[in-house]
Write a protein that holds these residues in place. Structure first.
Motif: not given
Ligand SMILES: N[C@@H](CCC(=O)N[C@@H](CS)C(=O)NCC(=O)O)C(=O)O
Length: 213
Positions: A11, A35-36, A52-53, A65-66, A110
């Motif tokens: 990620s 997360p997938f 998510r990560v 949230e990054t 992506r």
């Protein structure tokens, strides 16, 4: 301080947080969470409702949230090193991060990277239409950022900031695809920045590599 990072090896957002942790010399433990995967533990939704990560936990404080995570980490471990002092530079940094997240992540990572590089490694077929669309959208993003750059070494001045780490994590994947390198060839200031930062220890030490199958 007792920091746990929940992340996924490949990620880009996890890599951004890992770079900040390493740059700020913050000790942490790491929990791998794909997360997938089709089998996400129900408990994980308590940490991240969108599954998510990355997520971090510091004692009882949980944060996802990054950009929120990276600002937090920089602040809890003074001196704050990754945000410029000047207001305009801080605003420019936030702008580049927002452009990267809103318009760059999907086409660069992506679409172009995932289809040109990751899928074939995993034995899946790339979709050339997705790659072509991703290339066009990525070029727009790189050209927009190119226009914001001056002659400084880093994206926003002479010191590394959150913006450098954010974009670099995505650029690292993007440039493994020939389409990514072609786009960068059209953006000389951005290319010079990438050549410089790609060699920075914070980037090199956080490289997850590519899957070996
Ligand atoms: N806005 C989130 C984005 C995080 C994100 O999209 N992470 C990706 C991995 S790089 C993910 O978990 N993707 C899972 C999915 O799309 O289902 C942040 O800033 O942390």
């Amino acid at each position: 301080m007792s920091v746990i990072l929940y992340g996924y090896r490949y990620s880009v957002y996890t890599r951004i947080v890992r770079m900040v942790l390493s740059y700020k010399d913050i000790a942490y433990s790491y929990v791998e969470m794909d997360p997938f995967s089709d089998e996400i533990e129900p408990d994980y939704f308590d940490l991240h409702p969108f599954a998510r990560v990355p997520v971090i936990r510091n004692n009882s404080f949980v944060l996802y949230e990054t950009t929120a995570i990276t600002r937090y980490l920089d602040e809890i471990s003074p001196p704050e090193k990754l945000s410029p002092k000047k207001t305009e530079r801080k605003a420019r940094m936030a702008q580049i991060i927002s452009i990267t997240d809103s318009y760059g992540y999907w086409p660069m990572v992506r679409q172009v990277f995932a289809h040109r590089v990751f899928r074939p490694i995993e034995g899946d077929q790339p979709d050339e239409n997705v790659i072509a669309a991703g290339r066009i959208a990525s070029q727009k993003v790189c050209e927009a950022i190119e226009k914001l750059l001056g002659e400084d070494a880093f994206l926003v001045g002479d010191e590394i900031t959150h913006a450098d780490l954010h974009l670099a994590a995505m650029m690292a994947y993007f440039c493994t695809a020939s389409e990514g390198r072609d786009v960068l060839d059209r953006c000389p200031r951005l290319k010079r920045w990438w050549q410089m930062i790609a060699d920075h220890s914070v980037l090199r030490d956080s490289d997850p590599g590519l899957p070996i199958v």
